[in-house]
Design a protein around this motif. Structure first.
Motif, PDB file in Angstrom:
ATOM      1  N   MET A  10     -12.653 -21.062 -15.260  1.00  0.00           N
ATOM      2  CA  MET A  10     -11.632 -21.031 -16.322  1.00  0.00           C
ATOM      3  C   MET A  10     -12.111 -21.815 -17.542  1.00  0.00           C
ATOM      4  SD  MET A  10      -7.860 -21.079 -14.500  1.00  0.00           S
ATOM      5  CE  MET A  10      -8.071 -22.365 -13.265  1.00  0.00           C
ATOM      6  N   GLU A  11     -12.769 -22.960 -17.302  1.00  0.00           N
ATOM      7  CA  GLU A  11     -13.308 -23.747 -18.428  1.00  0.00           C
ATOM      8  C   GLU A  11     -14.315 -22.933 -19.224  1.00  0.00           C
ATOM      9  OE1 GLU A  11     -12.159 -26.535 -19.309  1.00  0.00           O
ATOM     10  OE2 GLU A  11     -11.723 -27.883 -17.640  1.00  0.00           O
ATOM     11  N   GLY A  17     -14.130 -19.833 -19.795  1.00  0.00           N
ATOM     12  CA  GLY A  17     -13.474 -18.714 -20.485  1.00  0.00           C
ATOM     13  C   GLY A  17     -13.242 -17.488 -19.614  1.00  0.00           C
ATOM     14  N   THR A  54      -5.919 -27.190 -15.419  1.00  0.00           N
ATOM     15  CA  THR A  54      -6.978 -26.405 -16.084  1.00  0.00           C
ATOM     16  C   THR A  54      -6.432 -25.058 -16.542  1.00  0.00           C
ATOM     17  OG1 THR A  54      -8.592 -27.441 -14.644  1.00  0.00           O
ATOM     18  CG2 THR A  54      -9.328 -25.495 -15.848  1.00  0.00           C
ATOM     19  N   GLN A  55      -5.615 -24.447 -15.712  1.00  0.00           N
ATOM     20  CA  GLN A  55      -5.050 -23.151 -16.112  1.00  0.00           C
ATOM     21  C   GLN A  55      -4.184 -23.338 -17.363  1.00  0.00           C
ATOM     22  OE1 GLN A  55      -1.758 -21.853 -16.194  1.00  0.00           O
ATOM     23  NE2 GLN A  55      -2.643 -19.940 -16.933  1.00  0.00           N
ATOM     24  N   ARG A 100      -4.391 -25.667 -19.632  1.00  0.00           N
ATOM     25  CA  ARG A 100      -5.214 -26.015 -20.797  1.00  0.00           C
ATOM     26  C   ARG A 100      -5.986 -24.805 -21.327  1.00  0.00           C
ATOM     27  NH1 ARG A 100      -7.586 -29.797 -18.505  1.00  0.00           N
ATOM     28  NH2 ARG A 100      -9.596 -28.820 -18.115  1.00  0.00           N
ATOM     29  N   THR A 101      -6.516 -23.989 -20.421  1.00  0.00           N
ATOM     30  CA  THR A 101      -7.378 -22.880 -20.861  1.00  0.00           C
ATOM     31  C   THR A 101      -6.585 -21.607 -21.130  1.00  0.00           C
ATOM     32  OG1 THR A 101      -7.754 -22.144 -18.581  1.00  0.00           O
ATOM     33  CG2 THR A 101      -9.334 -23.742 -19.496  1.00  0.00           C
ATOM     34  N   ARG A 141      -6.190 -19.286 -19.106  1.00  0.00           N
ATOM     35  CA  ARG A 141      -6.813 -18.152 -18.413  1.00  0.00           C
ATOM     36  C   ARG A 141      -5.878 -17.625 -17.322  1.00  0.00           C
ATOM     37  NH1 ARG A 141      -9.693 -16.451 -22.075  1.00  0.00           N
ATOM     38  NH2 ARG A 141      -9.836 -14.715 -20.601  1.00  0.00           N
TER      39      ARG A 141
END
Ligand code: NAD
Length: 464
Positions: free
Chosen positions: A108-109, A111, A133-134, A136-137, A139
């Motif tokens: 995910m980081e 892209g 993470t989800q 923040r990104t 994705r």
């Protein structure tokens, strides 16, 4: 596997979605074949990654057999390089459970969208990191809950949505694994909580997800008990063995042991595991009675939900029968559903105890009057047809609108493991655990609308 074996004409690679798979054991085959056969028109496999060099090569040979372009293979240490070079749109994660988070976060980081096998991960800290993470990104993170797609389970969802039993106030759910399938969790990485989270996470994630989704509810608190009393050295001795020993292929008592797994007798097990163990020492046939096993074989959990419903759940791994029974007790009646499952570990598709009623039963019993037996919906393929339907939902570019909302994302992945992770904490302390204390950032998944719990209820007819 369940995906259609008929290759489809491929579209130009520029319009096909690019997938990479990390973790090339038995489960990955479903996705590889799905991409390279049934969904080759819209999907292509551009990278394969595993810690085991032998399984990377085996998967590449599978691509050749599938008639697809053979993708480059990468060792796990080169996962980042795979993302840069192969440029996947989506990374599919089918590694050992406790490693899912690492690949989900890195993909995910970078892209990519991600699809992960269940369980999304194995503990609260890793779960919080995946969710963060989800967020923040932004994705897309999808959790492959194939059990939702098995037609009888979708049918139960349909019945609950119809309001036929009113509001569900409690659920009784009991899942049994027999000593072929159940024993298999005690042979390899699943047998250590550090790798699988134990069966309350690894296996029950399916079951807790089903309850969350069936009820359209969020879990609030969990109280659990668990023990390992069957897959033990003491049981081996009571069965007349002197073991446990390390593994079946070198076991001096294998001819007397009803749990021995002969890897060399199964071409697929031999190719995928036996022939590849020189690379990483992953033994697929370890003794199920070993002392170092630290997962439970008998588990119970009591769960409360934000709708007010309660769940009484059990998982037993050494049964004479494989399948489950579930009952929903509602303000207007009761739904009972059961399903017999078949054994597949040794390639023996036999069903212990035989099959009555086609193996699936569904009954609706109103508060007054006769019970109705419902003809179950059915489909062909692995996991009751659920695998094939899930692949279509994943790989078709424009899947049909799904009124049951079976596609699951990181919120559903987290809500399901939340119950198992809380249950593990409860096992340690002996106390009830509030889910929000472990995972304060759980967000309600998208659920199909359920009957209103405040609507007026018809008075049942008087008992004569
Ligand atoms: N939805 C279902 O019904 C279902 C069924 C079976 C398995 N699963 C899930 O699929 C996943 C894989 O299970 P499996 O049965 O294929 O197991 P497996 O042991 O056959 O395969 C696991 C693979 O991951 C590789 N691996 C291990 N650690 C790794 C790492 N750090 N980096 C990269 N690769 C690594 C191993 O070498 C192996 O090839 C698990 O998460 C399991 O829970 C889901």
């Amino acid at each position: 596997m369940s995906a259609s074996s008929t290759p489809q004409p491929a579209a130009p690679s520029s319009v096909r979605r690019r997938y990479a798979i990390v973790g090339l054991g038995s489960r990955h085959e479903l996705y590889q074949d799905g991409i390279e056969k049934a969904h080759a028109a819209t999907a292509q496999l551009v990278g394969l990654c595993d810690v085991n060099a032998g399984r990377v090569e085996l998967a590449r040979r599978r691509s050749a057999k599938n008639g697809a372009t053979v993708p480059p293979g990468y060792l796990a240490a080169d996962f980042g390089r795979m993302l840069t070079e192969a440029k996947p749109d989506t990374v599919i994660v089918t590694t050992v459970d406790a490693t899912h988070h690492d690949y989900l976060i890195r993909a995910m980081e970078a892209g990519c969208d991600v699809i992960t096998e269940k369980p999304m991960t194995t503990d609260a800290e890793k779960c919080r990191r995946v969710l963060a993470t989800q967020r923040r990104t932004g994705r897309c993170c999808r959790v492959a809950f194939n059990y939702r797609y098995a037609p009888p389970r979708s049918q139960v969802k349909d019945l609950l949505m119809s309001g036929v039993i009113g509001d569900v106030l409690s659920v009784d759910f009991h899942w049994l694994l027999n000593t072929h399938h159940g024993a298999d969790y005690f042979r390899r990485w699943h047998s250590k909580k550090e790798h699988s989270g134990g069966l309350l996470v690894h296996k029950s994630t399916h079951h807790f997800d089903l309850v969350n989704w069936w009820l359209g509810a969020m879990p609030v608190s969990v109280m659990a008990t668990g023990k390992r009393e069957f897959y033990t050295a003491a049981t081996a001795r009571r069965m007349g063995l002197t073991g446990p020993h390390e593994r079946c292929c070198t076991c001096p008592e294998k001819s007397q042991c009803g749990f021995a797994l002969d890897l060399s007798a199964s071409p697929s097990l031999k190719a995928l595991y036996g022939d590849q163990e020189v690379h990483d020492g992953y033994f697929r046939d370890r003794c199920v009675f070993r002392d170092d096993i630290d997962i439970e074989d008998t588990m119970n959990a009591l769960v409360t939900y934000d709708t007010g419903a309660t769940l009484s759940y059990s998982l037993n791994t050494f049964n004479a029968w494989e399948g489950y029974t579930v009952a929903f007790n509602g303000t207007q009646g009761r739904i009972e559903h059961s399903m017999v499952e078949s054994v597949y570990v040794n390639g023996t598709e036999t069903v212990q105890g035989g099959i009555a009623d086609g193996g699936v039963t569904i009954r609706v019993i109103p508060l007054r009057g006769e019970a109705r037996t419902i003809v179950p919906w059915s489909a062909e393929g692995d996991h009751g047809g659920g695998d094939r339907l899930m692949l279509e939902d994943i790989f078709l570019p424009n899947p049909a609108v799904d009124k049951y909302i079976r596609a699951a994302d990181e919120r559903a992945g987290a809500c399901s493991i939340a119950v198992g992770i809380a249950a593990n904490h409860s096992l340690q302390t002996g106390a009830g655990v509030k889910v929000a204390d472990l995972l304060p950032d759980l967000v309600r998944p998208d659920y199909a609308p359920m009957p209103s719990r405040t609507a007026s209820l018809p008075m049942p007819g008087r008992t004569s």
